[in-house]
Structure formats: structure tokens, C-alpha cells
Design a protein around this motif. Structure first.
Motif, PDB file in Angstrom:
ATOM      1  N   LYS A  54      63.894 118.737 -13.859  1.00  0.00           N
ATOM      2  CA  LYS A  54      63.799 119.764 -12.722  1.00  0.00           C
ATOM      3  C   LYS A  54      63.823 121.021 -13.439  1.00  0.00           C
ATOM      4  O   LYS A  54      64.665 121.198 -14.416  1.00  0.00           O
ATOM      5  CB  LYS A  54      65.071 119.467 -11.924  1.00  0.00           C
ATOM      6  CG  LYS A  54      64.852 120.142 -10.701  1.00  0.00           C
ATOM      7  CD  LYS A  54      65.798 119.375  -9.473  1.00  0.00           C
ATOM      8  CE  LYS A  54      65.563 120.408  -8.189  1.00  0.00           C
ATOM      9  NZ  LYS A  54      66.503 120.013  -7.217  1.00  0.00           N
ATOM     10  N   MET A  78      52.582 115.226  -9.341  1.00  0.00           N
ATOM     11  CA  MET A  78      53.482 114.967 -10.522  1.00  0.00           C
ATOM     12  C   MET A  78      54.924 115.268  -9.890  1.00  0.00           C
ATOM     13  O   MET A  78      55.829 114.279 -10.053  1.00  0.00           O
ATOM     14  CB  MET A  78      53.192 115.670 -11.430  1.00  0.00           C
ATOM     15  CG  MET A  78      53.958 115.353 -13.005  1.00  0.00           C
ATOM     16  SD  MET A  78      53.792 116.353 -14.152  1.00  0.00           S
ATOM     17  CE  MET A  78      51.813 115.897 -14.645  1.00  0.00           C
ATOM     18  N   PHE A  79      55.082 116.624  -9.440  1.00  0.00           N
ATOM     19  CA  PHE A  79      56.410 116.768  -9.176  1.00  0.00           C
ATOM     20  C   PHE A  79      56.621 116.759  -7.822  1.00  0.00           C
ATOM     21  O   PHE A  79      55.775 117.061  -6.964  1.00  0.00           O
ATOM     22  CB  PHE A  79      56.837 118.417  -9.385  1.00  0.00           C
ATOM     23  CG  PHE A  79      56.762 118.736 -11.080  1.00  0.00           C
ATOM     24  CD1 PHE A  79      58.108 118.851 -11.471  1.00  0.00           C
ATOM     25  CD2 PHE A  79      55.871 118.926 -11.937  1.00  0.00           C
ATOM     26  CE1 PHE A  79      58.522 119.304 -12.702  1.00  0.00           C
ATOM     27  CE2 PHE A  79      56.137 119.116 -13.184  1.00  0.00           C
ATOM     28  CZ  PHE A  79      57.351 118.950 -13.472  1.00  0.00           C
ATOM     29  N   GLY A  80      57.755 116.154  -7.196  1.00  0.00           N
ATOM     30  CA  GLY A  80      58.210 116.102  -5.780  1.00  0.00           C
ATOM     31  C   GLY A  80      59.216 117.044  -5.341  1.00  0.00           C
ATOM     32  O   GLY A  80      59.368 118.265  -6.377  1.00  0.00           O
ATOM     33  N   GLU A 119      57.005 105.959 -16.273  1.00  0.00           N
ATOM     34  CA  GLU A 119      56.659 107.733 -15.705  1.00  0.00           C
ATOM     35  C   GLU A 119      57.386 108.844 -16.701  1.00  0.00           C
ATOM     36  O   GLU A 119      56.879 109.704 -16.670  1.00  0.00           O
ATOM     37  CB  GLU A 119      57.153 107.689 -14.345  1.00  0.00           C
ATOM     38  CG  GLU A 119      56.633 106.859 -13.410  1.00  0.00           C
ATOM     39  CD  GLU A 119      57.367 105.442 -13.112  1.00  0.00           C
ATOM     40  OE1 GLU A 119      57.422 104.959 -11.893  1.00  0.00           O
ATOM     41  OE2 GLU A 119      58.580 105.366 -13.951  1.00  0.00           O
ATOM     42  N   ILE A 120      58.528 108.519 -17.181  1.00  0.00           N
ATOM     43  CA  ILE A 120      59.212 109.596 -17.999  1.00  0.00           C
ATOM     44  C   ILE A 120      59.056 109.258 -19.545  1.00  0.00           C
ATOM     45  O   ILE A 120      59.662 108.361 -19.960  1.00  0.00           O
ATOM     46  CB  ILE A 120      60.496 109.860 -17.683  1.00  0.00           C
ATOM     47  CG1 ILE A 120      60.433 110.032 -15.712  1.00  0.00           C
ATOM     48  CG2 ILE A 120      61.252 111.030 -18.281  1.00  0.00           C
ATOM     49  CD1 ILE A 120      59.825 111.196 -15.475  1.00  0.00           C
ATOM     50  N   VAL A 162      60.353 115.887 -11.330  1.00  0.00           N
ATOM     51  CA  VAL A 162      59.725 114.594 -11.530  1.00  0.00           C
ATOM     52  C   VAL A 162      60.645 113.551 -12.140  1.00  0.00           C
ATOM     53  O   VAL A 162      61.500 113.996 -12.996  1.00  0.00           O
ATOM     54  CB  VAL A 162      58.733 114.823 -12.431  1.00  0.00           C
ATOM     55  CG1 VAL A 162      59.094 115.673 -13.875  1.00  0.00           C
ATOM     56  CG2 VAL A 162      57.839 113.750 -12.964  1.00  0.00           C
ATOM     57  N   ARG A 163      60.633 112.500 -11.537  1.00  0.00           N
ATOM     58  CA  ARG A 163      61.648 111.217 -11.928  1.00  0.00           C
ATOM     59  C   ARG A 163      60.873 110.150 -11.949  1.00  0.00           C
ATOM     60  O   ARG A 163      59.754 109.766 -11.301  1.00  0.00           O
ATOM     61  CB  ARG A 163      62.824 111.255 -10.921  1.00  0.00           C
ATOM     62  CG  ARG A 163      63.648 112.652 -10.661  1.00  0.00           C
ATOM     63  CD  ARG A 163      64.695 112.260  -9.599  1.00  0.00           C
ATOM     64  NE  ARG A 163      65.407 113.517  -9.419  1.00  0.00           N
ATOM     65  CZ  ARG A 163      66.272 113.430  -8.467  1.00  0.00           C
ATOM     66  NH1 ARG A 163      66.266 112.505  -7.499  1.00  0.00           N
ATOM     67  NH2 ARG A 163      66.981 114.612  -8.035  1.00  0.00           N
ATOM     68  N   GLU A 212      51.885 122.431 -13.181  1.00  0.00           N
ATOM     69  CA  GLU A 212      51.029 121.204 -12.949  1.00  0.00           C
ATOM     70  C   GLU A 212      49.455 121.629 -13.412  1.00  0.00           C
ATOM     71  O   GLU A 212      48.987 120.580 -14.023  1.00  0.00           O
ATOM     72  CB  GLU A 212      50.982 120.622 -11.724  1.00  0.00           C
ATOM     73  CG  GLU A 212      52.301 119.800 -11.244  1.00  0.00           C
ATOM     74  CD  GLU A 212      52.342 119.296  -9.942  1.00  0.00           C
ATOM     75  OE1 GLU A 212      51.810 119.760  -8.821  1.00  0.00           O
ATOM     76  OE2 GLU A 212      52.930 118.336  -9.632  1.00  0.00           O
ATOM     77  N   GLY A 230      64.529 112.326 -15.627  1.00  0.00           N
ATOM     78  CA  GLY A 230      63.491 113.177 -15.171  1.00  0.00           C
ATOM     79  C   GLY A 230      63.657 114.682 -15.596  1.00  0.00           C
ATOM     80  O   GLY A 230      64.512 114.845 -16.525  1.00  0.00           O
TER      81      GLY A 230
END
Length: 440
Positions: free
Chosen positions: A101, A1-3, A14-15, A7-8, A119, A99
Motif C-alpha cells: 500500500k 492491479m491496485f484496489g 499474486e504477491i 494490492v493484496r 500502474e 500486499g
């Protein structure tokens, strides 16, 4: 999910508010006091509301700081004695995106372990939901950007006689302007109206999007120009001649400045950084450590003892004694100091060596399998193999990197050397390894 940058994605796809609610619940289950801020995108209002609701459902007290830059939000986690912050932003992404952060008390983005906890809570819906009597409160804190400006002004000398053009890109970069003005610089602003549609230029500050800034600096005879992205965690620059300065050159200049002041300390840069940075740092008496690509990985490295600076060519600059968040406002004033003390930015940039670079994207059917084969093949051929993020090989003439894209079915090849012939040779070696891996 998170990069590496939270997450964006596209709002409504997605958001969603549902995602923001889940992130708030997950963070609030492990925190008592959390800040919530957002950038200038209109979708940020409802996402921030949803994140705040999730936080308060799990008993966390929420402090809303409004529309602020990412460095302002990250710094205030510690300044306001909070445990964490949720930033609603898609940074330099286009207007339809948004997104989230997450920021820790140190001003550093959540590390891998903290993200994993968030997550897992979301995946398992393992939230610490509270009853009526224990729901969290919500308050508003005004003046966060003003405190950032005051902090910057206290740490820098007067810039009287210096002329600067600041392209805000319709984002949150106003503290840079206010700090420069307070320090007696002559400032001209471009695209200063906050507008989450980013109507005047693309949010990402790069050579393609900053033509207006280049022309304005040259026309006004300004000393230099700077530009921010939508949430002001990035800063790029233009010389007094109206020429865009590449991220690698800026990284070299900031690194040399920090190493010289730090008496031979270390800097951290991602594995795809130009060789010129290593050469400049070594000449100044310092050393370079390579990290995975992403400012969160640079921040983790420079949080260790002995590091004076870290950065990415994309425009993220981190001075660890100041903050572990990429702070474009602070970076702008560091650049102003460099120009004021050392002369025109055009001369400083020209003093940095220029090397030959080859880049290529290769479409592959299974990038993970291809990278495994490339890593094994190159490991058999070369003694010194760096596999932090892809496969990087260095030799006396230069280096090459084979790295899988994080979002597309491609493998990226970068080769750089001091001569065109060496760059071509290194690129051919890397491409041959990829071709052989595709044929297996």
C-alpha cells in the motif's frame, strides 16, 4: 492491479518479489525520498527488500523504518520529510497473504491519479532506471513507533482510573498500549506477541474473532476493550459488559463526538453505512456525505474543508486534522476520552438507535451488465438515486443498496429501515430489480 486498499493476495501467487520490485521502480521513478515499512508477516522482509531495491534502482533514497503499524508509517512520510511510503502489509487478511500500500506526504493513501501513474509505469515498464553514480541510498530509522507514542501522549489527558483490555492480535498495535500506560490507564494486553502467523485469532477484529476479548473484559470488570488488526489501521471495541460494539454504532459515537466538538460540521461515510449514523449526526447538528466503499475514498472526502471526521464500519476511523490515514492508535485514545468523559460504553452504545437490516447475496452471470440494468430500472422508478458505488435509494423510512462484489460473481443487496416492515418492503423492491435485470 491496485484496489482501494492497495494490492493484496497470496504470497507466491499474486504477491511476489518481482511485483514488489516493479512497484518500487514505479514509485521511485517519481520520488526522491521514500519510506519502506512492513507489518509482522515473515514474507514482508523479502518483499520490503525487493521494494527497496526497485526504489533505489530509480534513484530514490530509501528510509527503512522496520516493522511498524500502518498509521505509524503513514504519519512518518511527513515527519521524515519524505515524498511517499511503501507499506508491505495485507492488513487484516490471513497469514498466507501479503500486499503493498502506498502513502503520500499528507498521510493519505495514494489517490486514483497517483495509483494510475504507478500502474501505467508497471504495465509499460517505463522506469527511470539510473546508472551506478545515481543509484539511491538506503538508511535505517529507528524509533518510529516511539515518536507516535510521544505524539499521542502530548494530545490526550490522563486516563487515571480507567481500565482497558487491549487485544493486539499478534500485530503491530503496541503503540496503543504504550500510550495508554503513559497516560496512567490500567492496561491488560491480549495476544501481544508479534507473530505474522496470527495464531491466537483471525487478524480481522470482528464479532466472530473477539470472543476472548469479550470474556476477558467481563471477567476483569474493565471499562472497555479494544482490538486491532495486523497492521493496526482498524480498531473495534467491546463494552464494559463484554459485548462487541458494531462498527455502525462506533461510527455513530465517533461522528457525534466530532460533530459536537466541530460545531455542526460534516462527516463522510461509505454508501453501505447504517441509517443510524445519519440520524445521530443530524441530531447533533451535523450532516453526512456518502462516499464509495473504501477508506481511501473516505479520506479523499474528509480532506476537503468543513469535514471533522470520516470512517467505515469495518473499523477505519479518520480525523482529518490529525491524519488522513486510518489510525487505530489515535482512535483507541479517542474512545478512552469518550468513556472517561461520558460514562460506560455500554450506556453510550445503548443510546444509539437500533434499526432493522436485511442483507442478501445474489449470484449473477455478469455482475457489470446486471448492475447497468438495475441502475437504469431504478433510475426510471425513483427520483433520488445515488450511484457512487452501486445504486442506493433513500426514502422516509430507510434505504437500500444494490452493489456488485469487487471479488465475486455476486450482487449484494442491503436494506435498512426503522421498522421490520419497511426493511422487508425495501428489500423486496431491491430484489425485484435484480431479478428483472437477470431475466432481460
Amino acid at each position: 492491479m491496485f484496489g482501494t486498499s492497495g494490492v493484496r493476495g497470496t504470497v507466491g501467487d499474486e504477491i511476489t518479489a518481482e511485483l514488489a520490485l516493479a512497484v518500487g521502480r514505479a514509485v521511485g521513478s517519481d520520488a526522491e525520498r521514500v519510506l519502506v515499512g512492513r507489518d509482522v508477516r515473515d514474507s514482508g522482509a523479502l518483499l520490503a527488500d525487493a521494494a527497496s531495491a526497485g526504489l533505489r534502482e530509480c534513484g530514490a533514497d530509501v528510509v527503512r523504518v522496520g516493522v511498524v503499524s500502518t498509521p505509524v508509517l503513514a504519519r512518518h512520510v511527513g515527519w521524515l520529510d519524505a515524498d511517499a511510503a511503501v507499506g508491505v502489509t495485507a492488513s487484516h487478511n490471513p497469514a498466507p497473504d501479503n500486499g503493498l500500500k502506498l502513502w503520500s506526504r499528507s498521510g493519505q493513501a495514494f489517490d486514483a491519479a497517483a495509483i494510475d501513474r504507478v500502474e501505467r509505469r508497471i504495465h509499460d515498464e517505463a522506469y527511470d532506471l539510473q546508472g551506478f553514480a545515481d543509484l539511491g541510498s538506503e538508511t535505517t530509522h529507528d524509533g518510529a513507533s516511539d515518536r507516535q507514542v510521544d505524539h499521542l501522549v502530548e494530545g490526550f489527558p490522563s486516563f487515571e482510573g480507567l481500565s482497558v483490555v487491549v487485544d493486539l492480535g499478534n500485530g503491530t498495535g503496541r503503540p496503543t498500549v504504550d500510550a495508554l500506560v503513559a497516560l496512567d490507564a490500567e492496561v491488560t494486553t491480549l495476544n501481544g506477541q508479534q507473530d505474522g502467523r496470527f495464531p491466537t485469532r483471525k487478524s480481522e477484529p470482528n464479532a466472530d474473532s473477539l470472543g476472548g476479548l469479550c470474556r476477558t473484559v467481563a471477567a476483569l470488570g474493565a471499562d472497555f476493550g479494544i482490538a486491532h488488526d495486523g497492521d493496526s489501521d482498524r480498531m473495534m471495541a467491546v463494552t464494559d459488559e463484554g459485548t462487541f460494539v458494531s462498527g455502525d454504532v462506533l461510527l455513530a459515537l465517533f461522528s457525534r463526538q466530532a460533530v459536537t466538538e466541530g460545531d455542526g460540521s460534516r462527516v463522510a461515510v461509505p454508501v453501505d453505512t447504517s441509517l443510524l449514523v445519519r440520524d445521530v449526526v443530524r441530531e447533533a447538528g451535523g450532516a453526512v456525505t456518502y462516499t464509495r466503499v473504501g477508506d481511501v475514498h473516505v479520506a479523499e472526502q474528509v480532506s476537503e474543508a468543513g469535514y471533522v471526521f470520516g470512517g467505515e464500519p469495518s473499523g477505519a476511523w479518520i480525523w482529518p486534522t490529525e491524519t488522513l490515514c486510518p489510525d487505530a492508535h489515535f482512535a483507541a485514545l479517542r474512545l478512552a476520552t469518550l468513556v472517561a468523559e461520558s460514562g460506560p460504553l455500554s450506556d453510550l452504545a445503548a443510546d444509539v438507535p437500533a434499526y432493522e437490516t436485511r442483507r442478501e447475496n445474489v449470484a449473477v452471470p455478469n455482475k457489470r451488465a446486471i448492475m447497468d440494468r438495475v441502475s437504469a430500472r431504478l433510475g426510471e422508478t425513483f427520483d433520488d438515486v445515488l450511484t457512487l458505488d452501486g445504486v442506493r435509494i433513500d426514502d422516509d423510512d430507510g434505504w437500500f443498496l444494490v452493489r456488485a462484489s469487487g471479488t465475486e460473481p455476486i450482487v449484494r443487496i442491503t436494506a435498512e429501515a426503522r421498522t421490520a416492515e419497511a426493511a422487508a418492503r425495501l428489500h423486496e423492491t431491491a430484489r425485484a430489480a435484480v431479478d428483472e435485470a437477470r431475466e432481460e
